[in-house]
Write an enzyme that holds these catalytic residues in place. Sequence first.
Site, PDB file in Angstrom:
ATOM      1  N   CYS A   1       0.857  -0.990   0.003  1.00 19.18           N
ATOM      2  CA  CYS A   1       0.062   0.182  -0.110  1.00 19.18           C
ATOM      3  C   CYS A   1       0.659   1.228   0.006  1.00 19.18           C
ATOM      4  O   CYS A   1       0.637   2.410  -0.522  1.00 19.18           O
ATOM      5  CB  CYS A   1      -1.054  -0.082   1.156  1.00 19.18           C
ATOM      6  SG  CYS A   1      -1.966  -1.249   1.262  1.00 19.18           S
TER       7      CYS A   1
ATOM      8  N   GLY B   1       0.615  -3.628   4.251  1.00 21.86           N
ATOM      9  CA  GLY B   1       0.330  -5.183   4.254  1.00 21.86           C
ATOM     10  C   GLY B   1       1.514  -5.783   4.852  1.00 21.86           C
ATOM     11  O   GLY B   1       2.778  -5.335   4.621  1.00 21.86           O
TER      12      GLY B   1
ATOM     13  N   CYS C   1      -1.134   2.562   6.746  1.00 20.55           N
ATOM     14  CA  CYS C   1      -0.701   1.142   7.316  1.00 20.55           C
ATOM     15  C   CYS C   1      -0.375   0.371   5.918  1.00 20.55           C
ATOM     16  O   CYS C   1      -0.801   0.658   4.837  1.00 20.55           O
ATOM     17  CB  CYS C   1      -1.726   0.604   8.112  1.00 20.55           C
ATOM     18  SG  CYS C   1      -3.394   0.113   7.248  1.00 20.55           S
TER      19      CYS C   1
END
Length: 396
Positions: A92, A378, A376
């Site tokens: 991400c 992965g 955040c």
Amino acid sequence: MRNVVFVEGVRTPFGKAGDKGIYAGTRADDLVVNAIRELLRRHPELPPERVDDVAIAATTQIGDQGLTIGRTAALLAGLPKSVPGFAIDRMCAGAMTAVTTVASGIGFGAYDIAIAGGVEHMGRHPMGEGVDPNPRIIADKLVDPTALVMGQTAENLHDRFPEITKERTDAYAARSQEHYAEAVKTGKIGPELVPVAIRSKELGWGLATEDEPPRPGTTVEQLAKLKTPFRPHGRITAGNAAGLNDGATASILADEETARELGLPAAMRLVGYSFAGVEPEVMGIGPVPATEKLFKRTGLSIDDIGLFEINEAFAVQVLAFLDHFGIDQDDPRVNQWGGAIACGHPLASSGVRLMTQLARQFAERPDVRYGMTTMCIGIGMGGTVIWENPAFEGAK
């Protein structure tokens, strides 16, 4: 070290992944090529040969978003063949890492100007397509099996923080939709969008000019009725999480003196960045240690941050961050134009969307000195970048 500035960022409208999405008939590399071309069009004062490198991220580096996409996109966008390029993958945070990587090169003196961005066509290339995870990751119990399914990691985060209820996440999600709709209505979101020619088997040729995922008018009552696909009687739904999306982003980064020499605008000045790892099964908590780490390095604190752009992969991970730092979930400094729950999250492209929105907010807020983009990531990571507003007028 030299000062690094964010000149401008652009993005394509974000689409829904799948056969009925606006980009079902569009190549992934063409999305990011459109974004790069638009940057060059908007900045004729930038000689193309002055671009020192092109960093483009993709989470699933296969097919039309593989083949060292930073180099191929540079060629397709019309940059001189002398301009190199490379590909990046940090899931991400791909575009975020593309920015911080070339920014480091600029600060060090290896580059003067670079282009950084990301693309994800989740309709053509679902996350994880073609990968072969080493079985030892699970067999040796390096991670919990749920770590490889992002929705399950979000359910795990709810378990860890039971005070973050589904009611709270649904309320946050409805607010994101509301803020996004208002931002579009007032013209806050729109000027950064790059129209993209699209083709449909049924409708023929068209033009994508606006985001496809938003659901304006979404209510908490509607969200409460949605299914919880990752766990029976769970808390994660399609309404309080970002969807599966297609889209691309691109930005220009420059040495501040070089930008001044060429007449390029300086929308933001880089203060610092940090990435941190966490347990993969609760990857959503990643922005917390990344931010704490960055505060130690910069000497700043949460009280210094006047604007936050937090990627809304899941509402629960945004609330975990806000709760940790004692920030109300309705704080007007946070995602004031909505976020990924509304507009979408084409994985590796989203970091530059956050930066682009923050840069545009800085221009309207000379009373704010520092802003933050955080997300955040992965497999258990978080990333945070702090920026300074060149338009800051100081305490009045």
